[in-house]
Motif scaffolding. Structure first.
Motif, PDB file in Angstrom:
ATOM      1  N   THR A 258       0.866  -1.173   0.000  1.00 61.16           N
ATOM      2  CA  THR A 258       0.000   0.000   0.000  1.00 61.16           C
ATOM      3  C   THR A 258       0.904   1.225   0.000  1.00 61.16           C
ATOM      4  O   THR A 258       2.093   1.142   0.315  1.00 61.16           O
ATOM      5  CB  THR A 258      -0.908   0.038   1.250  1.00 61.16           C
ATOM      6  OG1 THR A 258      -0.089   0.159   2.404  1.00 61.16           O
ATOM      7  CG2 THR A 258      -1.784  -1.202   1.336  1.00 61.16           C
ATOM      8  N   GLN A 259       0.340   2.373  -0.335  1.00 57.80           N
ATOM      9  CA  GLN A 259       1.131   3.605  -0.351  1.00 57.80           C
ATOM     10  C   GLN A 259       1.661   3.914   1.046  1.00 57.80           C
ATOM     11  O   GLN A 259       2.765   4.396   1.212  1.00 57.80           O
ATOM     12  CB  GLN A 259       0.286   4.771  -0.887  1.00 57.80           C
ATOM     13  CG  GLN A 259       1.075   6.050  -1.098  1.00 57.80           C
ATOM     14  CD  GLN A 259       2.172   5.889  -2.140  1.00 57.80           C
ATOM     15  OE1 GLN A 259       1.959   5.279  -3.185  1.00 57.80           O
ATOM     16  NE2 GLN A 259       3.340   6.427  -1.837  1.00 57.80           N
ATOM     17  N   GLU A 260       0.877   3.608   2.065  1.00 59.88           N
ATOM     18  CA  GLU A 260       1.309   3.837   3.446  1.00 59.88           C
ATOM     19  C   GLU A 260       2.531   2.986   3.778  1.00 59.88           C
ATOM     20  O   GLU A 260       3.453   3.438   4.449  1.00 59.88           O
ATOM     21  CB  GLU A 260       0.163   3.540   4.407  1.00 59.88           C
ATOM     22  CG  GLU A 260      -0.977   4.538   4.289  1.00 59.88           C
ATOM     23  CD  GLU A 260      -2.221   4.094   5.041  1.00 59.88           C
ATOM     24  OE1 GLU A 260      -2.207   3.000   5.638  1.00 59.88           O
ATOM     25  OE2 GLU A 260      -3.195   4.855   5.031  1.00 59.88           O
ATOM     26  N   GLN A 261       2.549   1.746   3.319  1.00 61.87           N
ATOM     27  CA  GLN A 261       3.691   0.870   3.566  1.00 61.87           C
ATOM     28  C   GLN A 261       4.936   1.388   2.848  1.00 61.87           C
ATOM     29  O   GLN A 261       6.032   1.381   3.405  1.00 61.87           O
ATOM     30  CB  GLN A 261       3.377  -0.564   3.126  1.00 61.87           C
ATOM     31  CG  GLN A 261       2.366  -1.267   3.989  1.00 61.87           C
ATOM     32  CD  GLN A 261       1.950  -2.612   3.400  1.00 61.87           C
ATOM     33  OE1 GLN A 261       1.863  -2.756   2.182  1.00 61.87           O
ATOM     34  NE2 GLN A 261       1.684  -3.577   4.281  1.00 61.87           N
ATOM     35  N   VAL A 262       4.753   1.854   1.614  1.00 62.08           N
ATOM     36  CA  VAL A 262       5.877   2.408   0.853  1.00 62.08           C
ATOM     37  C   VAL A 262       6.429   3.641   1.565  1.00 62.08           C
ATOM     38  O   VAL A 262       7.641   3.813   1.721  1.00 62.08           O
ATOM     39  CB  VAL A 262       5.460   2.740  -0.596  1.00 62.08           C
ATOM     40  CG1 VAL A 262       6.555   3.501  -1.316  1.00 62.08           C
ATOM     41  CG2 VAL A 262       5.099   1.475  -1.356  1.00 62.08           C
ATOM     42  N   ASN A 263       5.524   4.513   2.029  1.00 62.87           N
ATOM     43  CA  ASN A 263       5.954   5.704   2.751  1.00 62.87           C
ATOM     44  C   ASN A 263       6.737   5.339   4.011  1.00 62.87           C
ATOM     45  O   ASN A 263       7.743   5.968   4.336  1.00 62.87           O
ATOM     46  CB  ASN A 263       4.753   6.586   3.106  1.00 62.87           C
ATOM     47  CG  ASN A 263       4.128   7.235   1.890  1.00 62.87           C
ATOM     48  OD1 ASN A 263       4.750   7.308   0.830  1.00 62.87           O
ATOM     49  ND2 ASN A 263       2.894   7.702   2.038  1.00 62.87           N
ATOM     50  N   GLU A 264       6.284   4.354   4.726  1.00 61.38           N
ATOM     51  CA  GLU A 264       6.963   3.918   5.953  1.00 61.38           C
ATOM     52  C   GLU A 264       8.348   3.355   5.635  1.00 61.38           C
ATOM     53  O   GLU A 264       9.322   3.640   6.335  1.00 61.38           O
ATOM     54  CB  GLU A 264       6.110   2.872   6.689  1.00 61.38           C
ATOM     55  CG  GLU A 264       6.700   2.416   8.002  1.00 61.38           C
ATOM     56  CD  GLU A 264       6.852   3.545   9.013  1.00 61.38           C
ATOM     57  OE1 GLU A 264       7.779   3.452   9.845  1.00 61.38           O
ATOM     58  OE2 GLU A 264       6.081   4.520   8.970  1.00 61.38           O
ATOM     59  N   ILE A 265       8.466   2.589   4.580  1.00 63.09           N
ATOM     60  CA  ILE A 265       9.765   2.035   4.172  1.00 63.09           C
ATOM     61  C   ILE A 265      10.733   3.165   3.836  1.00 63.09           C
ATOM     62  O   ILE A 265      11.886   3.167   4.263  1.00 63.09           O
ATOM     63  CB  ILE A 265       9.592   1.069   2.974  1.00 63.09           C
ATOM     64  CG1 ILE A 265       8.843  -0.188   3.409  1.00 63.09           C
ATOM     65  CG2 ILE A 265      10.946   0.709   2.371  1.00 63.09           C
ATOM     66  CD1 ILE A 265       8.394  -1.076   2.257  1.00 63.09           C
ATOM     67  N   VAL A 266      10.251   4.151   3.095  1.00 58.72           N
ATOM     68  CA  VAL A 266      11.096   5.284   2.713  1.00 58.72           C
ATOM     69  C   VAL A 266      11.515   6.066   3.958  1.00 58.72           C
ATOM     70  O   VAL A 266      12.679   6.453   4.107  1.00 58.72           O
ATOM     71  CB  VAL A 266      10.367   6.191   1.694  1.00 58.72           C
ATOM     72  CG1 VAL A 266      11.117   7.485   1.479  1.00 58.72           C
ATOM     73  CG2 VAL A 266      10.179   5.443   0.384  1.00 58.72           C
ATOM     74  N   ARG A 267      10.569   6.301   4.897  1.00 56.92           N
ATOM     75  CA  ARG A 267      10.896   7.021   6.131  1.00 56.92           C
ATOM     76  C   ARG A 267      11.980   6.293   6.925  1.00 56.92           C
ATOM     77  O   ARG A 267      12.911   6.910   7.440  1.00 56.92           O
ATOM     78  CB  ARG A 267       9.635   7.171   6.992  1.00 56.92           C
ATOM     79  CG  ARG A 267       8.954   8.485   6.786  1.00 56.92           C
ATOM     80  CD  ARG A 267       7.848   8.700   7.814  1.00 56.92           C
ATOM     81  NE  ARG A 267       6.603   8.794   7.043  1.00 56.92           N
ATOM     82  CZ  ARG A 267       5.591   7.955   7.079  1.00 56.92           C
ATOM     83  NH1 ARG A 267       5.596   6.945   7.905  1.00 56.92           N
ATOM     84  NH2 ARG A 267       4.543   8.130   6.309  1.00 56.92           N
ATOM     85  N   GLU A 268      11.869   4.979   7.023  1.00 59.31           N
ATOM     86  CA  GLU A 268      12.855   4.189   7.767  1.00 59.31           C
ATOM     87  C   GLU A 268      14.235   4.276   7.116  1.00 59.31           C
ATOM     88  O   GLU A 268      15.249   4.444   7.796  1.00 59.31           O
ATOM     89  CB  GLU A 268      12.410   2.727   7.860  1.00 59.31           C
ATOM     90  CG  GLU A 268      11.247   2.502   8.795  1.00 59.31           C
ATOM     91  CD  GLU A 268      10.740   1.073   8.755  1.00 59.31           C
ATOM     92  OE1 GLU A 268      11.309   0.230   8.021  1.00 59.31           O
ATOM     93  OE2 GLU A 268       9.741   0.793   9.459  1.00 59.31           O
ATOM     94  N   ARG A 269      14.268   4.174   5.803  1.00 56.86           N
ATOM     95  CA  ARG A 269      15.560   4.260   5.100  1.00 56.86           C
ATOM     96  C   ARG A 269      16.181   5.642   5.255  1.00 56.86           C
ATOM     97  O   ARG A 269      17.385   5.766   5.464  1.00 56.86           O
ATOM     98  CB  ARG A 269      15.386   3.921   3.620  1.00 56.86           C
ATOM     99  CG  ARG A 269      15.177   2.455   3.383  1.00 56.86           C
ATOM    100  CD  ARG A 269      15.129   2.133   1.921  1.00 56.86           C
ATOM    101  NE  ARG A 269      14.886   0.716   1.718  1.00 56.86           N
ATOM    102  CZ  ARG A 269      14.694   0.158   0.539  1.00 56.86           C
ATOM    103  NH1 ARG A 269      14.700   0.904  -0.560  1.00 56.86           N
ATOM    104  NH2 ARG A 269      14.494  -1.128   0.435  1.00 56.86           N
ATOM    105  N   LEU A 270      15.373   6.689   5.151  1.00 53.84           N
ATOM    106  CA  LEU A 270      15.880   8.043   5.330  1.00 53.84           C
ATOM    107  C   LEU A 270      16.407   8.249   6.754  1.00 53.84           C
ATOM    108  O   LEU A 270      17.441   8.881   6.951  1.00 53.84           O
ATOM    109  CB  LEU A 270      14.800   9.074   5.016  1.00 53.84           C
ATOM    110  CG  LEU A 270      14.449   9.254   3.542  1.00 53.84           C
ATOM    111  CD1 LEU A 270      13.255  10.192   3.387  1.00 53.84           C
ATOM    112  CD2 LEU A 270      15.641   9.772   2.760  1.00 53.84           C
ATOM    113  N   ALA A 271      15.716   7.708   7.742  1.00 56.00           N
ATOM    114  CA  ALA A 271      16.165   7.834   9.131  1.00 56.00           C
ATOM    115  C   ALA A 271      17.501   7.124   9.336  1.00 56.00           C
ATOM    116  O   ALA A 271      18.390   7.630  10.026  1.00 56.00           O
ATOM    117  CB  ALA A 271      15.110   7.266  10.078  1.00 56.00           C
TER     118      ALA A 271
END
Length: 143
Positions: free
Chosen positions: A26-39
Motif C-alpha cells: 500500500t502507499q502507506e507501507q511504501v511511505n513507511e519504508i522510505v521514512r525508515e531508510r531516510l532515518a
C-alpha cells in the motif's frame, strides 16, 4: 473524498526479475519504508559523540605538534619565542601545512626579530621630576 482515500490505499506492484507479478504494497507501507531508510541514512551522516571526541583529540594532537615545532625553532635560534603566537593566528589542524607556512614565513624573513632592550631615560633623583610627576603632568588638564 473517496478518491483521496483510494489514493492512500492504492497498491503498488513491485515487479520481479521474471516479469511476473510481485508483492503488493500500500502507499502507506511504501511511505513507511522510505521514512525508515531516510532515518537510517540520516543517523549514519550525523557524527556520534565518539566521532566528535576523536576529532577534538586529533585537533589537539596537531596543535601540540605545531607548538613543539615552534619551540624547536626557538631553541635553534631561528626565531624568537614570540612566534608561539602563530598558534593563535594560523590553522593548526594540519600540522604539516602549518610547518610549511611557518617555514615559508621564516624564509621571507618575517621573524627576524632582533629586539633591542627598552631604553628608559635616566631619572635625576636629586630633585628632578620623578616618573610619577611626569605622568601626572601629562594627564593634567590644560587650563
Amino acid at each position: 473524498m473517496s478518491e483521496n482515500t483510494n489514493q492512500n490505499t492504492q497498491q503498488t506492484a513491485t515487479p520481479t526479475p521474471e516479469g511476473t507479478g510481485g508483492k503488493m504494497f500500500t502507499q502507506e507501507q511504501v511511505n513507511e519504508i522510505v521514512r525508515e531508510r531516510l532515518a537510517r541514512e540520516k543517523a549514519k551522516a550525523e557524527p556520534t559523540a565518539i566521532d566528535e571526541r576523536e576529532t577534538a583529540l586529533k585537533a589537539r594532537e596537531a596543535r601540540l605538534d605545531c607548538r613543539d615545532y615552534l619551540e624547536e625553532l626557538s631553541k635553534g635560534g631561528k626565531a624568537a619565542s614570540s612566534v608561539l603566537g602563530l598558534l593563535d593566528i594560523l590553522d593548526t589542524t594540519d600540522s604539516e601545512k602549518f610547518k610549511q607556512t611557518v617555514s615559508a614565513l621564516l624564509e621571507l624573513g618575517a621573524f627576524n626579530l632582533q629586539l633591542e632592550p627598552l631604553k628608559i631615560p635616566p631619572v635625576d633623583m636629586r630633585g628632578g621630576a620623578s616618573p610619577d610627576d611626569l605622568i601626572a603632568a601629562a594627564f593634567k588638564p590644560k587650563s
